[in-house]
Write a protein that holds these residues in place. Structure first.
Motif, mmCIF file in Angstrom:
data_model
loop_
_atom_site.group_PDB
_atom_site.id
_atom_site.type_symbol
_atom_site.label_atom_id
_atom_site.label_comp_id
_atom_site.label_asym_id
_atom_site.label_seq_id
_atom_site.Cartn_x
_atom_site.Cartn_y
_atom_site.Cartn_z
ATOM 1 N N LEU A 147 0.843 -1.326 -0.461
ATOM 2 C CA LEU A 147 -0.288 -0.018 -0.135
ATOM 3 C C LEU A 147 0.824 1.395 -0.250
ATOM 4 O O LEU A 147 0.320 2.254 -0.675
ATOM 5 C CB LEU A 147 -0.996 0.197 1.390
ATOM 6 C CG LEU A 147 -2.365 -1.069 1.513
ATOM 7 C CD1 LEU A 147 -2.878 -1.060 2.373
ATOM 8 C CD2 LEU A 147 -2.710 -0.382 0.137
ATOM 9 N N GLN A 148 2.403 0.901 1.127
ATOM 10 C CA GLN A 148 3.163 2.598 0.759
ATOM 11 C C GLN A 148 3.124 2.741 -0.347
ATOM 12 O O GLN A 148 3.603 3.159 -0.955
ATOM 13 C CB GLN A 148 4.061 1.792 1.458
ATOM 14 C CG GLN A 148 3.816 2.202 3.463
ATOM 15 C CD GLN A 148 3.271 3.839 3.539
ATOM 16 O OE1 GLN A 148 2.972 4.606 2.953
ATOM 17 N NE2 GLN A 148 2.393 3.305 5.045
ATOM 18 N N ALA A 150 1.014 6.981 -6.861
ATOM 19 C CA ALA A 150 0.295 7.258 -7.359
ATOM 20 C C ALA A 150 0.311 8.862 -6.939
ATOM 21 O O ALA A 150 0.006 9.970 -8.220
ATOM 22 C CB ALA A 150 -1.057 7.404 -6.156
ATOM 23 N N GLN A 151 1.169 8.976 -5.875
ATOM 24 C CA GLN A 151 2.024 10.484 -5.915
ATOM 25 C C GLN A 151 2.543 10.857 -6.495
ATOM 26 O O GLN A 151 2.802 12.140 -7.480
ATOM 27 C CB GLN A 151 1.625 10.638 -4.050
ATOM 28 C CG GLN A 151 2.616 12.214 -3.948
ATOM 29 C CD GLN A 151 2.994 12.110 -1.766
ATOM 30 O OE1 GLN A 151 3.480 10.532 -2.069
ATOM 31 N NE2 GLN A 151 2.929 13.165 -1.616
ATOM 32 N N GLN A 152 3.821 9.716 -6.700
ATOM 33 C CA GLN A 152 4.685 10.524 -8.105
ATOM 34 C C GLN A 152 3.172 10.857 -9.507
ATOM 35 O O GLN A 152 4.327 11.626 -10.227
ATOM 36 C CB GLN A 152 5.736 9.672 -8.593
ATOM 37 C CG GLN A 152 6.823 9.698 -7.151
ATOM 38 C CD GLN A 152 7.763 8.785 -7.057
ATOM 39 O OE1 GLN A 152 7.709 7.491 -8.272
ATOM 40 N NE2 GLN A 152 8.893 8.330 -7.623
ATOM 41 N N ALA A 153 2.722 10.133 -9.466
ATOM 42 C CA ALA A 153 2.191 10.326 -10.989
ATOM 43 C C ALA A 153 1.263 11.272 -10.713
ATOM 44 O O ALA A 153 0.656 12.285 -11.962
ATOM 45 C CB ALA A 153 0.920 8.822 -11.213
ATOM 46 N N ALA A 154 0.546 11.616 -9.660
ATOM 47 C CA ALA A 154 0.179 13.050 -8.843
ATOM 48 C C ALA A 154 1.051 14.020 -9.502
ATOM 49 O O ALA A 154 0.367 15.254 -10.497
ATOM 50 C CB ALA A 154 -1.123 13.315 -7.917
ATOM 51 N N GLU A 155 2.149 14.350 -8.547
ATOM 52 C CA GLU A 155 2.805 15.009 -9.266
ATOM 53 C C GLU A 155 3.452 15.662 -10.302
ATOM 54 O O GLU A 155 3.196 16.403 -11.450
ATOM 55 C CB GLU A 155 3.937 15.260 -8.277
ATOM 56 C CG GLU A 155 3.516 15.293 -6.552
ATOM 57 C CD GLU A 155 4.663 14.860 -6.210
ATOM 58 O OE1 GLU A 155 5.895 14.684 -6.111
ATOM 59 O OE2 GLU A 155 4.525 15.147 -4.437
ATOM 60 N N GLY A 156 3.707 14.167 -11.212
ATOM 61 C CA GLY A 156 4.250 14.470 -12.598
ATOM 62 C C GLY A 156 2.976 15.048 -13.738
ATOM 63 O O GLY A 156 3.685 15.710 -14.554
#
Length: 179
Positions: free
Chosen positions: A161-162, A168-174
């Motif tokens: 999960l981590q 997901a966080q990297q994809a969102a920031e990208g």
């Protein structure tokens, strides 16, 4: 056969097996013998305890122990925090992310040290030992073993999960950077 004759024969076998690479066959033999002794001791403990051995483990126990074996093997063989346990047999190389480290087996010293270094730094190799211990625990102390295995399984699930959250966080920031 004399002691020196046996040593010469073993040296020829070692040379024929890996002529261009050092392979600690004697250390591997000692590790296999130790594993056999540990397994025989577990069997002896089970017999002495009089506890019944299940004819067939439940599917739930197999899944629980599989995930717990995965997590405990990685924890012991790759986690940065457990590196002091491996340090006599390995040398730190570099971090590999998610709190794990890559280590190299120490070649200096005895074949036993080398073989133990390979064992303790390889989650695949260590999994056999961990699974044997957990399986023995399932017979000797089933409630405690299931409790420990449940905690390890929860940690393994949390790890995934981590990593999913971080991806997901990297994809969102990208995605924001592209706009």
């Amino acid at each position: 056969m004399t002691g020196s004759g046996l040593k010469q024969k073993v040296a020829r076998i070692r040379q024929a097996y890996a002529p261009h690479e050092h392979r600690p066959l004697g250390g591997y033999l000692l590790a296999m013998g130790t594993y056999g002794a540990v397994t025989a001791s577990l069997v002896g403990l089970v017999k002495a305890s009089g506890r019944p051995v299940p004819e067939r483990p439940s599917a739930g126990d197999v899944v629980l122990l599989s995930i717990a074996t995965h997590k405990l093997s990685r924890l012991l063989s790759k986690d940065a925090i457990t590196s002091p346990l491996r340090a006599p047999f390995t040398r730190y190389d570099h971090p590999i992310g998610s709190g794990e480290v890559m280590e190299e087996v120490r070649d200096q010293g005895s074949p036993t040290r080398h073989a133990v270094g390979e064992l303790v730094s390889c989650p695949f190799c260590l999994a056999v030992w961990v699974a044997t211990g957990l399986t023995g625990g399932l017979v000797l102390a089933p409630r405690l073993t299931r409790l420990v295995a449940t905690a390890l399984t929860a940690v393994a699930a949390s790890d995934f999960l981590q990593m999913g959250y971080a991806a997901a966080q990297q994809a969102a920031e990208g995605g924001h950077q592209a706009e």
